[in-house]
Design a protein around this motif. Sequence first.
Motif, mmCIF file in Angstrom:
data_model
loop_
_atom_site.group_PDB
_atom_site.id
_atom_site.type_symbol
_atom_site.label_atom_id
_atom_site.label_comp_id
_atom_site.label_asym_id
_atom_site.label_seq_id
_atom_site.Cartn_x
_atom_site.Cartn_y
_atom_site.Cartn_z
ATOM 1 N N GLU A 127 -21.790 19.331 41.640
ATOM 2 C CA GLU A 127 -21.748 20.675 42.211
ATOM 3 C C GLU A 127 -20.287 20.966 42.475
ATOM 4 O O GLU A 127 -19.593 20.188 43.135
ATOM 5 C CB GLU A 127 -22.531 20.741 43.521
ATOM 6 C CG GLU A 127 -22.456 22.097 44.182
ATOM 7 C CD GLU A 127 -23.056 22.115 45.572
ATOM 8 O OE1 GLU A 127 -22.770 23.069 46.311
ATOM 9 O OE2 GLU A 127 -23.787 21.169 45.930
ATOM 10 N N ARG A 128 -19.817 22.076 41.939
ATOM 11 C CA ARG A 128 -18.406 22.426 42.103
ATOM 12 C C ARG A 128 -18.098 22.715 43.568
ATOM 13 O O ARG A 128 -18.789 23.483 44.213
ATOM 14 C CB ARG A 128 -18.032 23.628 41.238
ATOM 15 C CG ARG A 128 -17.906 23.213 39.768
ATOM 16 C CD ARG A 128 -17.208 24.227 38.922
ATOM 17 N NE ARG A 128 -15.962 24.728 39.444
ATOM 18 C CZ ARG A 128 -14.768 24.153 39.307
ATOM 19 N NH1 ARG A 128 -14.668 23.013 38.663
ATOM 20 N NH2 ARG A 128 -13.682 24.718 39.791
ATOM 21 N N ASP B 19 -16.528 29.381 40.452
ATOM 22 C CA ASP B 19 -17.901 28.877 40.329
ATOM 23 C C ASP B 19 -18.258 27.837 41.391
ATOM 24 O O ASP B 19 -19.084 26.952 41.154
ATOM 25 C CB ASP B 19 -18.175 28.329 38.924
ATOM 26 C CG ASP B 19 -18.143 29.402 37.861
ATOM 27 O OD1 ASP B 19 -18.488 30.560 38.181
ATOM 28 O OD2 ASP B 19 -17.782 29.101 36.712
ATOM 29 N N VAL C 181 -32.283 25.445 35.162
ATOM 30 C CA VAL C 181 -31.152 25.953 35.945
ATOM 31 C C VAL C 181 -30.123 26.590 35.014
ATOM 32 O O VAL C 181 -29.574 27.655 35.308
ATOM 33 C CB VAL C 181 -30.515 24.818 36.781
ATOM 34 C CG1 VAL C 181 -29.216 25.278 37.435
ATOM 35 C CG2 VAL C 181 -31.487 24.311 37.841
ATOM 36 N N GLY D 76 -27.172 29.009 36.375
ATOM 37 C CA GLY D 76 -26.716 28.166 37.476
ATOM 38 C C GLY D 76 -25.605 27.193 37.136
ATOM 39 O O GLY D 76 -25.229 26.373 37.970
ATOM 40 N N PHE D 77 -25.078 27.259 35.906
ATOM 41 C CA PHE D 77 -24.008 26.356 35.507
ATOM 42 C C PHE D 77 -22.668 27.077 35.498
ATOM 43 O O PHE D 77 -22.587 28.262 35.184
ATOM 44 C CB PHE D 77 -24.273 25.776 34.110
ATOM 45 C CG PHE D 77 -25.133 24.553 34.110
ATOM 46 C CD1 PHE D 77 -24.601 23.318 33.808
ATOM 47 C CD2 PHE D 77 -26.478 24.639 34.406
ATOM 48 C CE1 PHE D 77 -25.391 22.185 33.807
ATOM 49 C CE2 PHE D 77 -27.274 23.521 34.408
ATOM 50 C CZ PHE D 77 -26.731 22.278 34.114
ATOM 51 N N ALA D 78 -21.625 26.352 35.827
ATOM 52 C CA ALA D 78 -20.259 26.876 35.788
ATOM 53 C C ALA D 78 -19.790 26.986 34.342
ATOM 54 O O ALA D 78 -20.264 26.257 33.456
ATOM 55 C CB ALA D 78 -19.327 25.944 36.557
ATOM 56 N N LYS E 245 -21.836 26.048 41.901
ATOM 57 C CA LYS E 245 -22.612 25.952 40.660
ATOM 58 C C LYS E 245 -22.567 24.530 40.128
ATOM 59 O O LYS E 245 -21.681 23.741 40.467
ATOM 60 C CB LYS E 245 -22.072 26.916 39.602
ATOM 61 C CG LYS E 245 -22.427 28.360 39.883
ATOM 62 C CD LYS E 245 -22.143 29.214 38.666
ATOM 63 C CE LYS E 245 -22.702 30.616 38.865
ATOM 64 N NZ LYS E 245 -22.654 31.378 37.620
ATOM 65 N N LEU E 246 -23.531 24.224 39.277
ATOM 66 C CA LEU E 246 -23.564 22.915 38.646
ATOM 67 C C LEU E 246 -22.575 22.874 37.492
ATOM 68 O O LEU E 246 -22.303 23.895 36.853
ATOM 69 C CB LEU E 246 -24.968 22.611 38.131
ATOM 70 C CG LEU E 246 -26.051 22.499 39.193
ATOM 71 C CD1 LEU E 246 -27.401 22.211 38.546
ATOM 72 C CD2 LEU E 246 -25.704 21.423 40.211
#
Length: 174
Positions: A43-44, A49, A139, A144-146, A52-53
């Motif tokens: 998780e950033r 971001d 996700v 949900g991802f960077a 986000k993951l």
Amino acid sequence: MSWIGSLAAKVAARLDDRDPVFYAADVTLFAMHEGVWHVLLIERGWAPDKGKLALPGGHVDAGESSEQAARREAAEETGLDLSGVVLDRIGVYDAPDRDARGRYVSVAYGAVLEDTIAPVAGDDAASAAWMPLPTAARVAHRGGFAFDHADILFDAARRYGFGPDSPGSWDLWS
């Protein structure tokens, strides 16, 4: 170099109107746990971001290759030592808008590990954990991802045979 040559180099650098391009490396790690494929994610902890993951990764430092950077970043962000692990090159990701901080070109690597070694978050990772691949795919599809790490995840999953046509796999692309 003479002082004239040095001065000429400095003037040329100031006249260069090109935007800088930054060099990065990312790594996608898979492992089977209790009969389900998992992917190691962070998780950033920082913008852009934040929250986000993302896949472990970051800048390539002077004097290192992208593969060396991928190994170093994995160790810094998750505590995993990838020495002795064969990393496959998944691809080069260079879309001009892939990172809000500027132009980043990333070389992505991947590997399938024998076990889900417990990660320890570090560096710019707020947390690090193994996530079931079907959950990660959902996700990813929901944004949900960077950066473009969802694309890297899907490319790596295809590379290792986790695609929709793979025997015994689930549909990552639904």
